[in-house]
Write an enzyme that holds these catalytic residues in place. Structure first.
Site, PDB file in Angstrom:
ATOM      1  N   ASP A  54       0.819  -1.213   0.000  1.00 15.96           N
ATOM      2  CA  ASP A  54       0.000   0.000   0.000  1.00 15.96           C
ATOM      3  C   ASP A  54       0.858   1.271   0.000  1.00 15.96           C
ATOM      4  O   ASP A  54       1.878   1.342   0.683  1.00 15.96           O
ATOM      5  CB  ASP A  54      -0.893   0.042   1.244  1.00 15.96           C
ATOM      6  N   HIS A  56      -1.165   4.616  -0.490  1.00 10.64           N
ATOM      7  CA  HIS A  56      -2.191   5.478   0.115  1.00 10.64           C
ATOM      8  C   HIS A  56      -1.876   6.969   0.064  1.00 10.64           C
ATOM      9  O   HIS A  56      -1.951   7.671   1.070  1.00 10.64           O
ATOM     10  CB  HIS A  56      -2.466   5.049   1.561  1.00 10.64           C
ATOM     11  N   ASP A  82      -3.898  -0.055  -3.715  1.00 10.65           N
ATOM     12  CA  ASP A  82      -4.122   0.983  -2.706  1.00 10.65           C
ATOM     13  C   ASP A  82      -3.152   2.149  -2.874  1.00 10.65           C
ATOM     14  O   ASP A  82      -2.313   2.445  -2.017  1.00 10.65           O
ATOM     15  CB  ASP A  82      -4.077   0.410  -1.281  1.00 10.65           C
ATOM     16  N   HIS A 115      -9.105  -0.072  -2.464  1.00 14.89           N
ATOM     17  CA  HIS A 115      -9.362   1.376  -2.543  1.00 14.89           C
ATOM     18  C   HIS A 115      -9.441   1.889  -3.976  1.00 14.89           C
ATOM     19  O   HIS A 115      -9.819   3.048  -4.183  1.00 14.89           O
ATOM     20  CB  HIS A 115      -8.307   2.153  -1.759  1.00 14.89           C
ATOM     21  N   HIS A 164      -3.718  -7.992  -3.843  1.00 15.50           N
ATOM     22  CA  HIS A 164      -3.855  -7.011  -2.776  1.00 15.50           C
ATOM     23  C   HIS A 164      -4.280  -7.639  -1.457  1.00 15.50           C
ATOM     24  O   HIS A 164      -3.665  -7.422  -0.418  1.00 15.50           O
ATOM     25  CB  HIS A 164      -4.846  -5.911  -3.161  1.00 15.50           C
TER      26      HIS A 164
END
Length: 306
Positions: A54, A56, A82, A115, A164
């Site tokens: 990730d 983010h 993500d 996400h 993921h």
């Protein structure tokens, strides 16, 4: 397709954390779609490659990742989803990764995370960031339409399976995954959802996920899946781990998390996994990049761990 010179200029601009114009984002996403539609649900990847978890929206930590791991295209990268939400720079982060994908398509693999979805990004920051930086939701729409095309999983040299989240009770084999129709919004349930949402667990068998989507799966499940599919390892992201990486389930599964000091407050290290030409594994850990001045945000994103 614009000339590589145009793309190189855009990448240079993005490396300085300067967002592209709306029209450029649209062109970039259209180019990326044309590349990603040719990729597979289980995208084959050759070694050597560096596997990342990730990000983010933590743009400066992504730049630190490239400093530690090497710049594209000198290093081959596989990102496990993500890219957006949570951090302050989701727009710049996802723009840079997509631009690098278009420029160096065979050197960079970008998978879908939970996400990379319309519904989640409307709650956890990316939608609001696009509105704040562009004055409308067009850029959000260009990217979320693009997310539908991202491969769900990757397979390094037929041995290391990357995704993921985790496994699904509906999917026993890689061929089951290959037969999914991925070009859609992430469903609320079912096999595609599970790949992006599930987590390994200390308990055996399948369990109900506390996340409200996907499942938990035990060591018995991972061992059987790896055996059935001739795999040596499942590499996944999706969970904060304080050292940046964490082996579990008798080393059938490893979690890689590449956002240091997650949400700018968790105090964790980040890591990336280098897989060498002979499939040797080496973890590189890193701390956050020096903090930049934080931009004003329109509203606080909700607290949760997804």
């Amino acid at each position: 397709m614009p000339l590589n010179g145009d793309l190189d200029r855009q990448i240079e601009q993005l490396m300085e954390c300067k967002p592209l114009g709306e029209a450029d984002v649209k062109i970039l996403c259209d180019q990326a779609k044309a590349i990603l539609v040719e990729e597979y649900n289980v995208q084959p990847v050759k070694c050597p490659v560096t596997v990342c978890g990730d990000i983010h929206g933590q743009f400066y930590d992504l730049i630190e990742l490239f400093r530690i791991g090497g710049n594209a295209p000198d290093t081959n990268y596989l990102f496990m989803g993500d890219y957006v939400d949570r951090g302050y720079y989701s727009v710049e982060t996802v723009s840079l990764l997509v631009a690098l994908k278009v420029r160096y398509r065979d050197r960079l693999t970008i998978l879908r995370g939970n996400h990379e979805s319309r519904q989640i990004t409307q709650v956890y920051g990316f939608y609001d960031e696009c509105l704040r930086k562009y004055g409308n939701a067009n850029v959000w729409k260009y990217f979320t339409d693009l997310f539908d095309y991202l491969p769900l999983t990757a397979l390094i040299e037929s041995q290391v399976f990357c995704l993921h989240g985790g496994l699904s009770p509906s999917l026993d084999t890689l061929d089951n995954i290959r037969s999914l129709d991925r070009i859609q919004e992430v469903p609320h349930e079912g096999p595609m959802c599970d790949l992006l949402w599930s987590d390994p667990d200390d308990r055996c068998g399948w369990g109900i996920s506390p996340r409200g989507a996907g499942y938990t799966f035990g060591q018995d499940i991972a061992t059987q899946f790896n055996h059935n599919n001739g795999l040596s390892l499942i590499s996944r992201a999706h969970q904060l781990v304080m050292e940046g990486y964490n082996w579990c389930q008798e080393k059938n599964v490893v979690t890689v998390f590449s956002a240091p000091n997650y949400c700018y407050r968790c105090g964790n290290m980040a890591a990336i996994l280098e897989i060498g030409e002979k499939m040797e594994q080496n973890f590189l850990q890193f701390d956050p990049a020096p903090r930049q001045v934080e931009p004003d945000t329109t509203r606080k994103t909700p607290d949760y761990f997804l």
